[in-house]
Design a protein around this motif. Structure first.
Motif, PDB file in Angstrom:
ATOM      1  N   THR A 114      66.578  41.608  63.911  1.00 32.80           N
ATOM      2  CA  THR A 114      66.347  41.465  62.469  1.00 32.80           C
ATOM      3  C   THR A 114      65.462  40.260  62.177  1.00 32.80           C
ATOM      4  O   THR A 114      64.588  40.296  61.299  1.00 32.80           O
ATOM      5  CB  THR A 114      67.687  41.323  61.733  1.00 32.80           C
ATOM      6  OG1 THR A 114      68.473  42.487  61.963  1.00 32.80           O
ATOM      7  CG2 THR A 114      67.470  41.152  60.232  1.00 32.80           C
ATOM      8  N   ARG A 131      67.019  36.677  52.030  1.00 33.30           N
ATOM      9  CA  ARG A 131      67.003  36.190  53.413  1.00 33.30           C
ATOM     10  C   ARG A 131      65.586  35.773  53.820  1.00 33.30           C
ATOM     11  O   ARG A 131      65.390  34.777  54.525  1.00 33.30           O
ATOM     12  CB  ARG A 131      67.528  37.276  54.352  1.00 33.30           C
ATOM     13  CG  ARG A 131      67.792  36.765  55.770  1.00 33.30           C
ATOM     14  CD  ARG A 131      68.381  37.833  56.659  1.00 33.30           C
ATOM     15  NE  ARG A 131      67.459  38.932  56.895  1.00 33.30           N
ATOM     16  CZ  ARG A 131      67.638  40.172  56.479  1.00 33.30           C
ATOM     17  NH1 ARG A 131      68.718  40.493  55.775  1.00 33.30           N
ATOM     18  NH2 ARG A 131      66.756  41.115  56.749  1.00 33.30           N
ATOM     19  N   ASP A 133      61.944  40.138  60.095  1.00 31.21           N
ATOM     20  CA  ASP A 133      61.698  39.222  58.969  1.00 31.21           C
ATOM     21  C   ASP A 133      60.446  38.372  59.207  1.00 31.21           C
ATOM     22  O   ASP A 133      59.688  38.093  58.269  1.00 31.21           O
ATOM     23  CB  ASP A 133      62.916  38.315  58.752  1.00 31.21           C
ATOM     24  CG  ASP A 133      64.121  39.084  58.210  1.00 31.21           C
ATOM     25  OD1 ASP A 133      63.927  40.241  57.771  1.00 31.21           O
ATOM     26  OD2 ASP A 133      65.226  38.519  58.214  1.00 31.21           O
ATOM     27  N   THR A 150      67.851  41.324  51.472  1.00 28.90           N
ATOM     28  CA  THR A 150      66.723  41.137  52.383  1.00 28.90           C
ATOM     29  C   THR A 150      65.725  40.136  51.810  1.00 28.90           C
ATOM     30  O   THR A 150      65.255  39.235  52.505  1.00 28.90           O
ATOM     31  CB  THR A 150      66.015  42.478  52.643  1.00 28.90           C
ATOM     32  OG1 THR A 150      66.956  43.397  53.195  1.00 28.90           O
ATOM     33  CG2 THR A 150      64.860  42.301  53.611  1.00 28.90           C
ATOM     34  N   SER A 151      65.390  40.272  50.515  1.00 23.42           N
ATOM     35  CA  SER A 151      64.442  39.360  49.886  1.00 23.42           C
ATOM     36  C   SER A 151      64.967  37.930  49.904  1.00 23.42           C
ATOM     37  O   SER A 151      64.230  36.978  50.177  1.00 23.42           O
ATOM     38  CB  SER A 151      64.163  39.795  48.444  1.00 23.42           C
ATOM     39  OG  SER A 151      63.610  41.092  48.414  1.00 23.42           O
ATOM     40  N   THR A 181      57.581  40.425  58.355  1.00 28.03           N
ATOM     41  CA  THR A 181      57.440  40.536  56.895  1.00 28.03           C
ATOM     42  C   THR A 181      56.687  39.330  56.338  1.00 28.03           C
ATOM     43  O   THR A 181      55.797  39.479  55.494  1.00 28.03           O
ATOM     44  CB  THR A 181      58.820  40.634  56.230  1.00 28.03           C
ATOM     45  OG1 THR A 181      59.496  41.811  56.715  1.00 28.03           O
ATOM     46  CG2 THR A 181      58.693  40.714  54.709  1.00 28.03           C
TER      47      THR A 181
END
Length: 335
Positions: free
Chosen positions: A36, A7, A40, A4-5, A43
C-alpha cells in the motif's frame, strides 16, 4: 476514498518533515502494508511530487528537488501559522506590502473550505506600538542581495551610510572605502535588521544596520562560513553597544550617564536608543519618548545612579517623579 486521501496527505507531511525515511518506518507510521505504501508513493508521483527511492538495506524514500512546484499541502496548524505570519509581517521592509496581501489572498483561494475557514478565523488588524520605534524600512532588494551573499558564502562589498543617510564621496570629510565583509547572519531585533559579518581582511566581527547598507556589485570571493551559536548572535547584536543604532526622532530625547556596563544597558534599552561606553563600568544612554515623564521613567527602570543628565527638561521630569514617589512612600502620619 476519504481515508486514502487523508493518508496521502499524511505521507506527504512525513516526507516533508525529514530528509529520508525507510520504507518500514513510513509504513509503520501510516499503519499500512509495504504494498500500500508503494501505491501511495506512486500516487504522489502522479501529482508531480518528486519522490525518490533510496537504495540500501530495507530501501527508503525522500522528496527530491522537482523542476516544478507541486500543489501546496498544509494541515490546519500550518495554514493558521502562515495566515498569522502574513498578517503580522513587520513594516521593516519596503516593497512587499502588496505582495503580502496577494499572498494571503492566493493562499485562501487555493484552500479547501475547511482550511479557508480556519485561516479566516484569524483575520485581524495589527496596530503599531509607538514605544517600539523601528529603523527606516529596509529595501527588499537590499535584503535579497545580502541574503544571497550569506546563502552562497561570498564576500559582500557595500557602502555604509552615515546616520543621516548620506555616503561621503571621495574627497569629502568622512569618506570611507567600501566595506568588504564575510556575511554570516541577518538578525531582526527590536524592529531593526542587522547584519552580523566578519571583516574580510582584519578577521574581526562587526554588526551593521541593514537599512544603512548600500551593496556594490559584483559579489566578492567565496569564503568558509564560521558556525555561530544563538549566544554568539546575542552577544554581537543584543549586547553590543556598537551595533550602529541612532536615536529615533522622538518628540523628547534625553541622555544620562548610568553606573552600569554598556553591554548590560544595550541588552535592555528599547529600540530607538543609543548606548555609548564610557569605561568598563559606565555608559551613556540616549533615549526618546512621547513625553519627558516617559523618558525619565525609562531611565528609572535601570535602577542605577544617574549623572550628567541632559537636557534640563529631563532633570525636571526626574525631580517631579522623585517627589511624587516620596509622597507615596511617606508614612500616612508623617510630616
Amino acid at each position: 476514498m476519504a481515508d486514502t486521501s487523508e493518508r496521502i496527505l499524511r505521507l506527504l507531511s512525513l516526507l516533508q518533515a525529514r530528509v529520508e525515511w525507510s520504507g518500514a518506518e513510513l509504513a509503520a507510521r501510516l499503519g499500512v502494508s509495504a504494498r500500500t505504501l508503494r501505491r501511495d508513493i506512486d500516487t504522489l508521483r502522479g501529482l508531480d511530487y518528486p519522490v525518490e527511492a533510496v537504495k540500501g538495506p530495507g530501501g527508503g524514500y525522500r522528496l527530491g528537488a522537482g523542476c516544478k512546484l507541486p500543489p501546496l499541502v498544509l494541515d490546519d496548524d500550518q495554514a493558521i501559522a502562515i495566515a498569522v505570519a502574513l498578517q503580522t509581517a513587520p513594516a521593516t521592509v519596503t516593497g512587499i506590502d502588496d505582495a503580502v496581501g496577494r499572498a494571503l489572498t492566493t493562499l485562501r483561494q487555493t484552500m479547501p473550505a475547511r482550511l479557508r475557514a480556519a485561516t479566516e478565523a484569524f483575520d485581524f488588524t495589527a496596530l503599531r506600538n509607538y514605544w517600539e520605534l523601528a529603523a527606516p524600512p529596509v529595501d527588499v532588494a537590499i535584503l535579497r542581495t545580502v541574503g544571497a551573499a550569506i546563502r552562497t558564502a561570498h564576500v559582500l562589498r557595500f557602502d555604509y551610510r552615515d546616520a543621516d543617510g548620506t555616503v561621503p564621496a571621495p574627497g569629502e570629510p568622512g569618506f570611507r572605502q567600501p566595506h568588504e565583509v564575510e556575511p554570516h547572519h541577518l538578525v531582526v531585533w527590536a524592529g531593526r535588521w542587522y547584519l552580523v559579518a566578519r571583516d574580510h581582511r582584519q578577521r574581526t566581527w562587526h554588526t551593521y544596520r541593514v537599512d544603512r547598507i548600500s551593496p556594490r556589485t559584483p559579489a566578492g570571493a567565496a569564503f568558509r562560513a564560521a558556525p555561530l551559536t544563538h549566544d554568539d548572535l546575542t552577544r554581537l547584536v543584543v549586547q553590543n553597544p556598537h551595533r550602529g543604532d541612532t536615536a529615533g526622532p522622538w518628540p523628547c530625547v534625553g541622555s544620562a550617564d548610568l553606573e552600569l556596563p554598556a553591554q548590560v544597558v544595550a541588552r535592555w534599552a528599547p529600540g530607538g536608543s543609543v548606548v555609548e561606553p564610557i569605561d568598563p563600568y559606565r555608559c551613556r544612554l540616549t533615549i526618546g519618548g512621547w513625553s519627558w515623564a516617559g523618558v525619565a521613567g525609562l531611565f528609572v527602570t535601570f535602577d542605577a545612579d544617574l549623572s550628567e543628565v541632559r537636557p534640563p527638561e529631563l532633570r525636571d521630569a526626574l525631580l517631579r517623579i522623585g517627589r511624587r514617589l516620596q509622597r507615596v512612600a511617606a508614612p500616612a502620619d508623617g510630616p
